[in-house]
Design an enzyme around this catalytic site. Structure first.
Site, mmCIF file in Angstrom:
data_model
loop_
_atom_site.group_PDB
_atom_site.id
_atom_site.type_symbol
_atom_site.label_atom_id
_atom_site.label_comp_id
_atom_site.label_asym_id
_atom_site.label_seq_id
_atom_site.Cartn_x
_atom_site.Cartn_y
_atom_site.Cartn_z
ATOM 1 N N GLN A 34 6.207 -0.824 -8.960
ATOM 2 C CA GLN A 34 5.001 -1.285 -8.274
ATOM 3 C C GLN A 34 4.678 -0.376 -7.085
ATOM 4 O O GLN A 34 3.535 -0.031 -6.863
ATOM 5 C CB GLN A 34 5.207 -2.706 -7.771
ATOM 6 C CG GLN A 34 4.260 -3.700 -8.445
ATOM 7 C CD GLN A 34 4.686 -5.122 -8.152
ATOM 8 O OE1 GLN A 34 4.992 -5.454 -7.012
ATOM 9 N NE2 GLN A 34 4.706 -5.948 -9.177
ATOM 10 N N ILE A 52 13.216 -7.719 -10.264
ATOM 11 C CA ILE A 52 14.396 -8.511 -9.879
ATOM 12 C C ILE A 52 14.129 -10.011 -9.966
ATOM 13 O O ILE A 52 15.052 -10.805 -9.910
ATOM 14 C CB ILE A 52 14.932 -8.148 -8.464
ATOM 15 C CG1 ILE A 52 13.864 -8.341 -7.386
ATOM 16 C CG2 ILE A 52 15.456 -6.730 -8.426
ATOM 17 C CD1 ILE A 52 14.452 -8.377 -5.982
ATOM 18 N N ASN A 76 9.203 -5.455 -0.635
ATOM 19 C CA ASN A 76 7.978 -4.948 -0.003
ATOM 20 C C ASN A 76 8.263 -4.749 1.486
ATOM 21 O O ASN A 76 8.989 -5.539 2.086
ATOM 22 C CB ASN A 76 6.823 -5.939 -0.196
ATOM 23 C CG ASN A 76 6.399 -6.019 -1.654
ATOM 24 O OD1 ASN A 76 6.574 -7.037 -2.301
ATOM 25 N ND2 ASN A 76 5.871 -4.936 -2.179
ATOM 26 N N TYR A 141 7.522 -9.679 7.432
ATOM 27 C CA TYR A 141 8.474 -8.758 6.816
ATOM 28 C C TYR A 141 9.874 -8.952 7.420
ATOM 29 O O TYR A 141 10.852 -9.186 6.697
ATOM 30 C CB TYR A 141 7.982 -7.318 7.008
ATOM 31 C CG TYR A 141 9.023 -6.281 6.696
ATOM 32 C CD1 TYR A 141 9.543 -6.163 5.410
ATOM 33 C CD2 TYR A 141 9.504 -5.421 7.687
ATOM 34 C CE1 TYR A 141 10.516 -5.221 5.119
ATOM 35 C CE2 TYR A 141 10.467 -4.475 7.404
ATOM 36 C CZ TYR A 141 10.969 -4.380 6.129
ATOM 37 O OH TYR A 141 11.933 -3.451 5.850
ATOM 38 N N ARG A 221 10.363 5.115 19.405
ATOM 39 C CA ARG A 221 11.059 4.645 18.206
ATOM 40 C C ARG A 221 12.294 5.499 17.957
ATOM 41 O O ARG A 221 12.390 6.637 18.422
ATOM 42 C CB ARG A 221 10.137 4.744 16.970
ATOM 43 C CG ARG A 221 8.971 3.772 16.973
ATOM 44 C CD ARG A 221 9.437 2.347 16.761
ATOM 45 N NE ARG A 221 8.348 1.400 16.814
ATOM 46 C CZ ARG A 221 7.872 0.830 17.923
ATOM 47 N NH1 ARG A 221 8.395 1.145 19.087
ATOM 48 N NH2 ARG A 221 6.894 -0.045 17.870
ATOM 49 N N GLY A 284 1.613 -6.326 17.539
ATOM 50 C CA GLY A 284 3.004 -6.545 17.137
ATOM 51 C C GLY A 284 3.898 -5.336 17.285
ATOM 52 O O GLY A 284 5.009 -5.324 16.752
ATOM 53 N N ASP A 285 3.443 -4.288 17.980
ATOM 54 C CA ASP A 285 4.271 -3.094 18.184
ATOM 55 C C ASP A 285 5.073 -3.217 19.482
ATOM 56 O O ASP A 285 4.495 -3.142 20.563
ATOM 57 C CB ASP A 285 3.378 -1.846 18.294
ATOM 58 C CG ASP A 285 3.413 -1.000 17.047
ATOM 59 O OD1 ASP A 285 4.316 -1.199 16.213
ATOM 60 O OD2 ASP A 285 2.535 -0.135 16.913
HETATM 61 N N1 UDP Z 1 1.796 5.058 15.181
HETATM 62 C C1 UDP Z 1 0.701 5.701 15.757
HETATM 63 N N2 UDP Z 1 -0.278 6.155 14.928
HETATM 64 C C2 UDP Z 1 -0.240 6.003 13.568
HETATM 65 C C3 UDP Z 1 0.888 5.342 13.003
HETATM 66 C C4 UDP Z 1 1.885 4.897 13.835
HETATM 67 O O1 UDP Z 1 0.613 5.855 16.975
HETATM 68 O O2 UDP Z 1 -1.190 6.416 12.894
HETATM 69 C C5 UDP Z 1 2.882 4.585 16.062
HETATM 70 C C6 UDP Z 1 3.199 3.107 15.941
HETATM 71 O O3 UDP Z 1 2.409 2.366 16.859
HETATM 72 C C7 UDP Z 1 4.685 3.073 16.309
HETATM 73 C C8 UDP Z 1 5.200 4.427 15.829
HETATM 74 O O4 UDP Z 1 4.054 5.251 15.669
HETATM 75 O O5 UDP Z 1 4.868 3.005 17.681
HETATM 76 C C9 UDP Z 1 5.935 4.345 14.508
HETATM 77 O O6 UDP Z 1 5.125 3.625 13.597
HETATM 78 P P1 UDP Z 1 5.489 3.487 12.071
HETATM 79 O O7 UDP Z 1 4.375 2.723 11.416
HETATM 80 O O8 UDP Z 1 5.815 4.837 11.525
HETATM 81 O O9 UDP Z 1 6.845 2.662 12.045
HETATM 82 P P2 UDP Z 1 7.217 1.230 12.673
HETATM 83 O O10 UDP Z 1 7.757 1.515 14.038
HETATM 84 O O11 UDP Z 1 5.994 0.380 12.681
HETATM 85 O O12 UDP Z 1 8.269 0.724 11.736
#
Ligand code: UDP
Length: 329
Positions: A34, A52, A76, A141, A221, A284-285
Protein backbone atom coordinates in the site's frame (compact mmCIF):
# COMPACT_ATOMS: atom_id res chain seq x y z
CA UNK A 1 15.68 -20.48 10.50
CA UNK A 2 14.41 -17.30 8.86
CA UNK A 3 13.60 -13.77 9.97
CA UNK A 4 10.18 -12.54 8.83
CA UNK A 5 10.10 -8.83 8.03
CA UNK A 6 6.61 -7.34 7.95
CA UNK A 7 6.59 -4.14 5.94
CA UNK A 8 9.91 -5.05 4.32
CA UNK A 9 9.06 -3.04 1.19
CA UNK A 10 8.84 0.21 3.14
CA UNK A 11 11.57 2.73 3.94
CA UNK A 12 13.10 1.40 7.16
CA UNK A 13 11.96 -2.17 6.48
CA UNK A 14 13.72 -2.40 3.11
CA UNK A 15 16.96 -1.05 4.57
CA UNK A 16 16.79 -3.60 7.38
CA UNK A 17 16.29 -6.41 4.84
CA UNK A 18 19.44 -5.23 3.00
CA UNK A 19 21.43 -5.44 6.25
CA UNK A 20 19.98 -8.90 7.12
CA UNK A 21 20.90 -10.26 3.69
CA UNK A 22 24.36 -8.73 4.04
CA UNK A 23 24.71 -10.89 7.16
CA UNK A 24 23.54 -13.98 5.23
CA UNK A 25 20.30 -14.22 7.21
CA UNK A 26 17.48 -16.07 5.51
CA UNK A 27 14.91 -13.30 5.09
CA UNK A 28 11.21 -13.42 4.26
CA UNK A 29 9.27 -10.24 3.50
CA UNK A 30 5.55 -9.60 3.83
CA UNK A 31 4.13 -6.32 2.57
CA UNK A 32 0.70 -5.26 1.29
CA UNK A 33 2.42 -2.74 -1.03
CA UNK A 34 0.00 0.00 0.00
CA UNK A 35 2.85 2.37 0.79
CA UNK A 36 5.81 0.03 0.19
CA UNK A 37 7.53 -0.62 -3.15
CA UNK A 38 8.18 -4.01 -4.68
CA UNK A 39 11.38 -2.57 -6.20
CA UNK A 40 12.66 -1.90 -2.66
CA UNK A 41 12.54 -5.58 -1.69
CA UNK A 42 16.01 -7.13 -1.85
CA UNK A 43 16.11 -9.68 -4.70
CA UNK A 44 17.48 -12.34 -2.32
CA UNK A 45 14.53 -12.03 0.09
CA UNK A 46 11.49 -14.27 -0.34
CA UNK A 47 8.44 -12.06 -0.86
CA UNK A 48 4.78 -12.60 0.04
CA UNK A 49 2.24 -9.93 -0.82
CA UNK A 50 -0.38 -9.75 1.89
CA UNK A 51 -1.85 -7.85 4.78
CA UNK A 52 -1.13 -8.36 8.48
CA UNK A 53 -4.87 -8.04 9.17
CA UNK A 54 -5.42 -11.25 7.19
CA UNK A 55 -4.91 -13.96 9.82
CA UNK A 56 -5.31 -16.90 7.45
CA UNK A 57 -2.59 -15.46 5.23
CA UNK A 58 -0.22 -14.97 8.20
CA UNK A 59 -0.96 -18.45 9.57
CA UNK A 60 -0.12 -19.94 6.18
CA UNK A 61 3.23 -18.16 5.98
CA UNK A 62 4.13 -19.20 9.55
CA UNK A 63 3.19 -22.81 8.74
CA UNK A 64 4.99 -22.93 5.43
CA UNK A 65 8.25 -21.24 6.41
CA UNK A 66 10.71 -21.94 9.21
CA UNK A 67 10.52 -18.60 11.02
CA UNK A 68 12.05 -17.99 14.44
CA UNK A 69 11.76 -14.21 14.75
CA UNK A 70 9.73 -11.33 13.37
CA UNK A 71 10.57 -7.69 12.68
CA UNK A 72 7.39 -5.65 12.39
CA UNK A 73 7.40 -2.40 10.35
CA UNK A 74 3.95 -2.77 8.77
CA UNK A 75 2.14 0.39 9.87
CA UNK A 76 0.92 3.77 8.70
CA UNK A 77 3.13 6.60 9.88
CA UNK A 78 2.00 9.97 8.51
CA UNK A 79 1.23 12.18 11.51
CA UNK A 80 -1.14 14.69 9.82
CA UNK A 81 -3.08 11.84 8.17
CA UNK A 82 -3.40 10.13 11.56
CA UNK A 83 -5.21 13.25 12.81
CA UNK A 84 -7.71 13.42 9.92
CA UNK A 85 -8.21 9.64 9.60
CA UNK A 86 -7.56 8.20 13.09
CA UNK A 87 -9.53 5.00 12.49
CA UNK A 88 -7.22 4.04 9.62
CA UNK A 89 -4.39 4.11 12.19
CA UNK A 90 -6.29 2.12 14.81
CA UNK A 91 -7.21 -0.40 12.11
CA UNK A 92 -3.84 -0.93 10.46
CA UNK A 93 -1.45 -0.25 13.35
CA UNK A 94 -3.35 -1.57 16.35
CA UNK A 95 -5.84 -4.10 14.96
CA UNK A 96 -3.19 -5.32 12.48
CA UNK A 97 -0.75 -5.91 15.35
CA UNK A 98 -3.43 -7.73 17.33
CA UNK A 99 -4.01 -10.16 14.44
CA UNK A 100 -0.26 -10.61 14.05
CA UNK A 101 0.12 -11.41 17.77
CA UNK A 102 -2.75 -13.90 17.64
CA UNK A 103 -1.09 -15.66 14.75
CA UNK A 104 2.32 -15.61 16.49
CA UNK A 105 0.87 -17.06 19.71
CA UNK A 106 -0.96 -19.83 17.82
CA UNK A 107 2.07 -20.68 15.72
CA UNK A 108 4.57 -20.61 18.59
CA UNK A 109 6.67 -17.70 17.31
CA UNK A 110 8.18 -16.05 20.36
CA UNK A 111 10.49 -13.20 19.29
CA UNK A 112 9.51 -9.86 17.77
CA UNK A 113 11.20 -6.52 17.23
CA UNK A 114 8.92 -3.68 16.24
CA UNK A 115 8.91 -0.04 15.22
CA UNK A 116 7.87 2.47 17.80
CA UNK A 117 8.47 6.18 17.72
CA UNK A 118 9.54 9.34 19.51
CA UNK A 119 5.90 10.40 19.02
CA UNK A 120 5.03 8.16 22.01
CA UNK A 121 6.54 10.88 24.25
CA UNK A 122 4.49 13.85 22.99
CA UNK A 123 5.84 17.15 24.38
CA UNK A 124 9.07 16.05 26.06
CA UNK A 125 9.59 16.83 29.72
CA UNK A 126 13.38 16.43 29.49
CA UNK A 127 15.99 16.81 26.76
CA UNK A 128 17.55 14.41 25.93
CA UNK A 129 14.55 12.09 26.22
CA UNK A 130 15.03 8.84 28.13
CA UNK A 131 12.95 5.67 27.84
CA UNK A 132 11.72 6.23 31.40
CA UNK A 133 10.28 9.69 30.61
CA UNK A 134 6.53 10.16 30.53
CA UNK A 135 4.66 9.04 27.42
CA UNK A 136 1.77 11.28 26.47
CA UNK A 137 1.30 11.27 22.69
CA UNK A 138 -0.18 14.36 21.05
CA UNK A 139 -1.26 12.65 17.82
CA UNK A 140 -3.09 9.48 16.81
CA UNK A 141 -0.01 7.98 15.23
CA UNK A 142 1.95 8.17 18.51
CA UNK A 143 -1.08 6.98 20.45
CA UNK A 144 -1.47 3.82 18.32
CA UNK A 145 2.25 3.07 18.65
CA UNK A 146 2.11 3.46 22.44
CA UNK A 147 -0.98 1.23 22.51
CA UNK A 148 0.96 -1.35 20.47
CA UNK A 149 3.76 -1.28 23.05
CA UNK A 150 1.24 -1.86 25.81
CA UNK A 151 -0.42 -4.69 23.88
CA UNK A 152 2.97 -6.37 23.58
CA UNK A 153 3.57 -5.95 27.31
CA UNK A 154 0.33 -7.68 28.34
CA UNK A 155 0.51 -10.37 25.67
CA UNK A 156 4.09 -11.22 26.62
CA UNK A 157 2.93 -11.45 30.25
CA UNK A 158 0.37 -14.08 29.34
CA UNK A 159 2.12 -15.92 26.52
CA UNK A 160 5.60 -17.03 25.67
CA UNK A 161 6.51 -13.98 23.54
CA UNK A 162 9.38 -11.58 24.08
CA UNK A 163 9.61 -8.23 22.30
CA UNK A 164 11.92 -5.30 21.72
CA UNK A 165 10.31 -1.97 20.94
CA UNK A 166 12.51 0.55 19.13
CA UNK A 167 11.47 4.18 19.44
CA UNK A 168 12.88 5.93 16.37
CA UNK A 169 13.56 9.63 16.22
CA UNK A 170 13.83 11.24 12.73
CA UNK A 171 14.78 8.46 10.31
CA UNK A 172 16.62 9.74 7.23
CA UNK A 173 19.29 9.01 4.63
CA UNK A 174 19.55 6.15 2.15
CA UNK A 175 21.41 2.89 1.54
CA UNK A 176 25.05 3.29 0.51
CA UNK A 177 24.42 1.44 -2.78
CA UNK A 178 22.02 4.21 -3.89
CA UNK A 179 19.53 1.44 -4.85
CA UNK A 180 16.95 2.12 -2.14
CA UNK A 181 15.93 5.22 -0.23
CA UNK A 182 13.04 7.28 1.06
CA UNK A 183 9.98 7.38 -1.25
CA UNK A 184 6.75 8.47 0.40
CA UNK A 185 3.68 9.65 -1.42
CA UNK A 186 2.80 12.30 -0.44
CA UNK A 187 6.20 13.26 0.94
CA UNK A 188 6.02 15.17 4.24
CA UNK A 189 9.54 14.76 5.65
CA UNK A 190 12.04 17.58 5.76
CA UNK A 191 15.13 16.12 4.04
CA UNK A 192 13.42 14.58 0.98
CA UNK A 193 11.38 17.79 0.56
CA UNK A 194 14.54 19.94 0.71
CA UNK A 195 16.20 17.73 -1.92
CA UNK A 196 13.23 18.20 -4.26
CA UNK A 197 14.49 21.77 -4.77
CA UNK A 198 17.85 20.89 -6.41
CA UNK A 199 15.92 18.19 -8.30
CA UNK A 200 13.70 20.94 -9.78
CA UNK A 201 10.55 19.40 -8.34
CA UNK A 202 9.83 22.38 -6.07
CA UNK A 203 10.98 25.97 -6.02
CA UNK A 204 11.67 26.35 -2.33
CA UNK A 205 11.46 24.74 1.07
CA UNK A 206 9.05 26.05 3.68
CA UNK A 207 10.39 26.50 7.21
CA UNK A 208 7.51 25.70 9.55
CA UNK A 209 7.98 28.42 12.16
CA UNK A 210 11.07 30.44 13.09
CA UNK A 211 10.07 31.73 16.53
CA UNK A 212 10.45 28.56 18.57
CA UNK A 213 12.49 28.80 21.74
CA UNK A 214 15.60 27.28 20.12
CA UNK A 215 19.05 28.60 19.13
CA UNK A 216 17.90 29.89 15.70
CA UNK A 217 14.13 29.84 16.23
CA UNK A 218 13.51 26.73 14.11
CA UNK A 219 12.57 23.26 15.38
CA UNK A 220 15.32 20.93 16.52
CA UNK A 221 15.15 17.25 15.67
CA UNK A 222 17.34 14.22 16.14
CA UNK A 223 18.15 12.87 12.65
CA UNK A 224 19.21 9.25 12.61
CA UNK A 225 20.42 7.35 9.55
CA UNK A 226 18.21 4.54 8.30
CA UNK A 227 21.14 2.10 8.06
CA UNK A 228 22.01 2.79 11.71
CA UNK A 229 18.36 2.10 12.56
CA UNK A 230 18.47 -1.11 10.52
CA UNK A 231 21.53 -2.33 12.44
CA UNK A 232 19.70 -1.79 15.74
CA UNK A 233 16.97 -4.27 14.64
CA UNK A 234 19.58 -6.95 14.01
CA UNK A 235 21.15 -6.29 17.42
CA UNK A 236 17.67 -6.45 18.99
CA UNK A 237 17.03 -9.90 17.48
CA UNK A 238 20.41 -11.06 18.83
CA UNK A 239 19.47 -9.59 22.23
CA UNK A 240 16.18 -11.53 22.28
CA UNK A 241 17.92 -14.76 21.30
CA UNK A 242 20.57 -14.33 24.00
CA UNK A 243 18.57 -12.88 26.88
CA UNK A 244 14.95 -13.93 26.28
CA UNK A 245 13.86 -10.60 27.81
CA UNK A 246 11.61 -7.79 26.56
CA UNK A 247 12.71 -4.15 26.51
CA UNK A 248 12.24 -0.69 24.98
CA UNK A 249 15.02 1.43 23.45
CA UNK A 250 15.29 4.93 21.98
CA UNK A 251 17.20 5.21 18.72
CA UNK A 252 18.54 8.64 17.92
CA UNK A 253 21.68 10.57 17.23
CA UNK A 254 21.78 12.25 20.62
CA UNK A 255 22.50 15.55 18.86
CA UNK A 256 19.80 17.89 17.63
CA UNK A 257 19.91 19.90 14.40
CA UNK A 258 17.64 22.81 13.54
CA UNK A 259 15.61 23.05 10.34
CA UNK A 260 17.90 25.92 9.24
CA UNK A 261 21.03 23.83 9.90
CA UNK A 262 19.66 20.95 7.84
CA UNK A 263 18.83 23.28 4.94
CA UNK A 264 22.31 24.83 5.14
CA UNK A 265 23.93 21.38 5.07
CA UNK A 266 21.84 20.43 2.03
CA UNK A 267 23.02 23.62 0.27
CA UNK A 268 26.63 22.59 0.93
CA UNK A 269 26.16 19.02 -0.29
CA UNK A 270 24.13 19.81 -3.42
CA UNK A 271 25.73 23.13 -4.36
CA UNK A 272 22.22 24.53 -4.90
CA UNK A 273 21.07 27.76 -3.17
CA UNK A 274 17.79 26.07 -2.00
CA UNK A 275 15.60 29.10 -1.25
CA UNK A 276 13.76 28.83 2.08
CA UNK A 277 10.53 30.61 3.02
CA UNK A 278 9.41 31.06 6.60
CA UNK A 279 5.85 29.75 6.90
CA UNK A 280 3.34 29.19 9.71
CA UNK A 281 4.07 26.58 12.35
CA UNK A 282 2.78 23.07 11.77
CA UNK A 283 0.29 22.13 14.49
CA UNK A 284 1.60 19.63 17.02
CA UNK A 285 5.32 20.21 16.35
CA UNK A 286 7.33 20.23 19.61
CA UNK A 287 10.25 22.73 19.58
CA UNK A 288 12.86 20.07 20.34
CA UNK A 289 13.09 16.29 20.17
CA UNK A 290 16.44 14.79 21.05
CA UNK A 291 16.98 11.20 22.15
CA UNK A 292 19.19 9.72 24.74
CA UNK A 293 20.30 6.46 23.11
CA UNK A 294 22.62 5.54 25.96
CA UNK A 295 20.49 2.53 26.84
CA UNK A 296 20.66 1.07 23.30
CA UNK A 297 24.40 1.71 23.22
CA UNK A 298 24.97 0.05 26.58
CA UNK A 299 22.59 -2.89 26.39
CA UNK A 300 22.37 -3.63 22.65
CA UNK A 301 25.92 -2.50 21.87
CA UNK A 302 24.49 -0.19 19.19
CA UNK A 303 26.86 2.30 17.55
CA UNK A 304 26.08 4.82 14.86
CA UNK A 305 28.13 4.99 11.71
CA UNK A 306 26.48 8.06 10.13
CA UNK A 307 26.85 10.44 13.05
CA UNK A 308 26.88 13.81 11.25
CA UNK A 309 24.30 15.53 9.02
CA UNK A 310 26.72 15.84 6.08
CA UNK A 311 27.01 12.04 5.81
CA UNK A 312 23.25 11.63 6.18
CA UNK A 313 22.34 14.21 3.54
CA UNK A 314 25.06 13.01 1.19
CA UNK A 315 23.57 9.49 1.25
CA UNK A 316 20.05 10.86 0.81
CA UNK A 317 21.18 13.04 -2.10
CA UNK A 318 22.85 10.07 -3.85
CA UNK A 319 19.44 8.35 -3.82
CA UNK A 320 17.19 11.32 -4.66
CA UNK A 321 19.48 12.70 -7.41
CA UNK A 322 19.20 9.43 -9.31
CA UNK A 323 15.58 8.71 -8.35
CA UNK A 324 13.83 12.10 -8.26
CA UNK A 325 10.46 10.34 -8.53
CA UNK A 326 11.35 7.58 -6.10
CA UNK A 327 10.92 4.04 -7.43
CA UNK A 328 9.09 5.31 -10.50
CA UNK A 329 12.43 5.87 -12.23
N1 UDP B 1 9.67 20.87 8.46
C1 UDP B 1 9.75 22.10 7.82
N2 UDP B 1 9.36 22.17 6.52
C2 UDP B 1 8.89 21.09 5.82
C3 UDP B 1 8.82 19.84 6.50
C4 UDP B 1 9.23 19.76 7.81
O1 UDP B 1 10.15 23.11 8.41
O2 UDP B 1 8.53 21.25 4.65
C5 UDP B 1 10.12 20.77 9.87
C6 UDP B 1 9.08 20.23 10.83
O3 UDP B 1 8.31 21.30 11.36
C7 UDP B 1 9.95 19.57 11.90
C8 UDP B 1 11.18 19.11 11.12
O4 UDP B 1 11.17 19.85 9.90
O5 UDP B 1 10.37 20.48 12.85
C9 UDP B 1 11.15 17.63 10.79
O6 UDP B 1 9.90 17.33 10.21
P1 UDP B 1 9.57 15.92 9.59
O7 UDP B 1 8.18 16.00 9.02
O8 UDP B 1 10.67 15.53 8.67
O9 UDP B 1 9.63 14.90 10.81
P2 UDP B 1 8.86 14.90 12.22
O10 UDP B 1 9.75 15.65 13.17
O11 UDP B 1 7.53 15.54 12.03
O12 UDP B 1 8.77 13.45 12.54
Amino acid sequence: MAVLVLGGAGYIGSHTVYELIDKDEETIVIDNLQTGHLEAVHPKAKFYKGDIRDKEFLDNVFKKEKIDSVIHFAANSVVPESMTDPLKYYDNNLYGTMILLKSMVENGIDKIVFSSTAATYGEPENIPIKETDKTEPINTYGETKLAMEKMFKWVSNAHNIKYVSLRYFNACGAHKSGKIGEAHNPETHLIPLILQVPNNLRENIKIFGDDYDTKDGTCIRDYIHVTDLAQAHILAIEYLKKNNKSDIFNLGNGIGFSVKEIIETARKITGHPIPAIVSPKRPGDPAQLIASSEKAEKILGWKQIYANPEDIIESAWRWHKNHPLGFKN
